[in-house]
Design a protein around this motif. Structure first.
Motif, PDB file in Angstrom:
ATOM      1  N   ASN A 265     -16.196  13.232-149.922  1.00  0.00           N
ATOM      2  CA  ASN A 265     -15.253  12.273-150.491  1.00  0.00           C
ATOM      3  C   ASN A 265     -14.143  11.923-149.512  1.00  0.00           C
ATOM      4  O   ASN A 265     -13.934  12.612-148.513  1.00  0.00           O
ATOM      5  CB  ASN A 265     -14.632  12.823-151.774  1.00  0.00           C
ATOM      6  N   MET A 266     -13.412  10.857-149.863  1.00  0.00           N
ATOM      7  CA  MET A 266     -12.204  10.505-149.130  1.00  0.00           C
ATOM      8  C   MET A 266     -11.168  11.594-149.386  1.00  0.00           C
ATOM      9  O   MET A 266     -11.239  12.285-150.410  1.00  0.00           O
ATOM     10  CB  MET A 266     -11.701   9.165-149.681  1.00  0.00           C
ATOM     11  N   LEU A 267     -10.241  11.756-148.459  1.00  0.00           N
ATOM     12  CA  LEU A 267      -9.163  12.719-148.670  1.00  0.00           C
ATOM     13  C   LEU A 267      -8.405  12.376-149.955  1.00  0.00           C
ATOM     14  O   LEU A 267      -7.975  11.247-150.144  1.00  0.00           O
ATOM     15  CB  LEU A 267      -8.195  12.679-147.478  1.00  0.00           C
ATOM     16  N   ALA A 268      -8.253  13.354-150.834  1.00  0.00           N
ATOM     17  CA  ALA A 268      -7.459  13.140-152.055  1.00  0.00           C
ATOM     18  C   ALA A 268      -6.145  13.883-151.882  1.00  0.00           C
ATOM     19  O   ALA A 268      -6.125  14.987-151.344  1.00  0.00           O
ATOM     20  CB  ALA A 268      -8.210  13.659-153.268  1.00  0.00           C
ATOM     21  N   GLY A 269      -5.052  13.305-152.329  1.00  0.00           N
ATOM     22  CA  GLY A 269      -3.752  13.968-152.208  1.00  0.00           C
ATOM     23  C   GLY A 269      -3.350  14.108-150.754  1.00  0.00           C
ATOM     24  O   GLY A 269      -3.708  13.293-149.915  1.00  0.00           O
ATOM     25  N   GLU A 270      -2.633  15.147-150.423  1.00  0.00           N
ATOM     26  CA  GLU A 270      -2.082  15.305-149.087  1.00  0.00           C
ATOM     27  C   GLU A 270      -2.549  16.628-148.508  1.00  0.00           C
ATOM     28  O   GLU A 270      -2.461  17.656-149.140  1.00  0.00           O
ATOM     29  CB  GLU A 270      -0.535  15.266-149.173  1.00  0.00           C
ATOM     30  N   GLN A 271      -3.067  16.576-147.293  1.00  0.00           N
ATOM     31  CA  GLN A 271      -3.507  17.804-146.663  1.00  0.00           C
ATOM     32  C   GLN A 271      -2.490  18.241-145.614  1.00  0.00           C
ATOM     33  O   GLN A 271      -2.008  19.362-145.638  1.00  0.00           O
ATOM     34  CB  GLN A 271      -4.882  17.578-146.025  1.00  0.00           C
TER      35      GLN A 271
END
Lengths: 351, 351
Positions: free
Chosen positions: A340-346
């Motif tokens: 998946n695409m990055l969700a939230g903040e890493q």
């Protein structure tokens, strides 16, 4: 590294009236004037910047690309670079991804009151080195100062413009099933280099950021392969996973990648494990993804591998008709999973 | 004002998943994507922005000007405008001062975590209105988010590019003794409008910022007077006094101005007195200084006075051979005094 040391020796810091940036340096009055005259304008000197007008005037003809990026990375200095060269390389690379060669840059600072002149000077030196390395000129600029606690040392905006190489047609519409997906080098170095310095993380690594200009290698590849290069993207914030998902979303095609083909250096992999990060989502600053016609995949890769930073480049997958808008990865242990695409903040403020 | 109310009715705020900006909105992942797709990209929609590439690609030919500015004004909303229209107009006006008509803008945000979506939307609406009013397009952009306390609601960089009008030659080298100095309207409105809102100042005024695009009137004047217009400058940070000093310094000529010719509205003058500010040093955002051939001074002024905001424009002085690099002002009570460049900081973060 050697280059920047040499530069520093040639350009000792001028004597400023203050040891650090004050609000007065953003006033537009005498302090701003002194800071610029003895600092940035002198160091980055060229005929266009010397016009000292509200803008720069130059000639351009034909198809050009324009790109902008503000850099807020923290810490400002990190292994392998600092916010100065990062800001120059970042915009050069965004233009390269459009098939364009950066020619002119604007440079705009938001300085926090209290930034030391020594730090500012080091950043300016890196900007100069990065511009010289990539063959671009800073032609116009701006300096603002905000009160202590209303900024974070320094934010830099660079906006670049440059001609699009002829005989290229890089566009999302060019991507077709069967196209090969090529990654130009090993993943996750920039993100891990910055994270290694962040407060609270004690481990030590020798991993340096991969920040570098990509305009040279991209020009060489486009000159050789022309319209058979269908799309270029640099996997910065959000990492490779996010870029591949954007491509799948915008083409409405599927993407298949093979995990074991994706280059990750051992030390970087180890650091990712320690930090609980997936290298697919970690930011890079000197990499690109190329989507190319299936018939040139091997030749493109061969040329890329001859580049000094391209040794680990690899064909990592292909564009497919199946599973539209989805990225699937064949994992090292055999199964297939959705990426998946990055969700939230890493990793906040990585660039 | 009517324009922006109308716009707001036509563009109700989309439903975002969050009431305020979070760090995730700067990640480059799904939250960034949602914020842009439903927000800025949709609102500012045009063919170039729709390319959704790392940059915008377009055709340009001939002599162009490029200018950059970052806006850090506080408070973000002030009488007569907000940071959004200020950022668009500011760069349009810097290009106008180069004799160029802004055509394409880049737009880069540094958002502080916690900025409300409602505020961000209002700023975006002002950006849209200002672009439409001036006939420019936002073609590429960037959004970064910093932690609470590491920024101040919102900083905006705009960088603009546009063709330089033919038959113009605006350059510091064109200025000669005898040239007339014309100011396009009354001083100090922007600075006083912002100061009236700053914390700790309780007085009330009806003074609004003079933020507005100058590209229309400047094009009309340049089309009529061509190369007889020698220099244009907008007296923003540092005010009129600083701009005149820069011109004297860079031309190595003297400047004579007459205090009673310099237009200042009564209410603005009163507010300046109350605040202990000299209107000569207060920032303006919708004014320009023109240095023109002595033979066209009156005609230039007449044309300028026909403009809807030009009623109070005036010839305020002339360029002279005497007292090189110095600005002298004949005061209202008869004597002559040196007007220096702004020293230190008078009004931090005014633009």
């Amino acid at each position: 590294m050697l280059e920047s040391i040499k530069m520093e020796l040639q350009c000792p810091m001028p004597k400023f009236d203050f040891d650090m940036i004050t609000l007065g340096h953003g006033s537009g009055g005498t302090l701003t004037s002194q800071l610029l005259e003895s600092g940035a304008l002198k160091l980055l000197q060229n005929d266009l910047l010397d016009q000292k007008h509200d803008g720069a005037i130059f000639n351009l003809s034909g198809k050009v690309a324009m790109s902008t990026d503000t850099f807020v990375v923290t810490p400002v200095f990190f292994p392998g670079g600092n916010i100065g060269d990062l800001a120059v390389n970042g915009t050069i690379n965004d233009l390269a991804m459009c098939g364009a060669t950066a020619k002119y840059l604007s440079l705009a600072f938001v300085l926090e009151e209290g930034l030391t002149m020594k730090e500012f000077w080091q950043i300016l030196l890196s900007i100069k080195s990065a511009c010289e390395l990539a063959g671009v000129q800073v032609v116009t600029g701006d300096t603002k100062v905000v009160e202590r606690g209303k900024g974070d040392k320094i934010f830099i905006n660079t906006t670049g413009i440059g001609p699009v190489l002829t005989k290229t047609n890089i566009a999302i519409q060019q991507v077709v099933p069967g196209d090969k997906i090529i990654l130009s080098g090993p993943l996750a170095r920039h993100g891990i280099a910055v994270m290694s310095l962040r407060q609270g993380l004690q481990f030590e690594t020798t991993i340096t950021s991969d920040t570098r200009p990509l305009n040279g290698i991209v020009s060489a590849l486009l000159n050789e392969f022309g319209e058979q290069v269908h799309l270029l993207r640099d996997p910065t914030r959000g990492g490779l996973a996010t870029v591949l998902n954007e491509i799948a979303r915008d083409t409405k095609l599927g993407i298949d990648v093979v995990q074991k083909s994706i280059p990750v250096e051992e030390e970087v992999y180890g650091a990712c494990e320690m930090l609980g990060l997936d290298p697919l989502y970690v930011a890079n600053e000197g990499l690109f993804v190329a989507i190319v016609d299936k018939n040139i995949g091997d030749d493109f890769l061969k040329k890329l591998q001859e580049w000094e930073h391209g040794e680990m480049s690899a064909i990592i997958g292909e564009v497919v008709d199946a599973h539209p808008k989805q990225v699937l990865m064949q994992s090292s242990i055999g199964g297939r999973r959705v990426v998946n695409m990055l969700a939230g903040e890493q990793l906040p403020r990585i660039c």
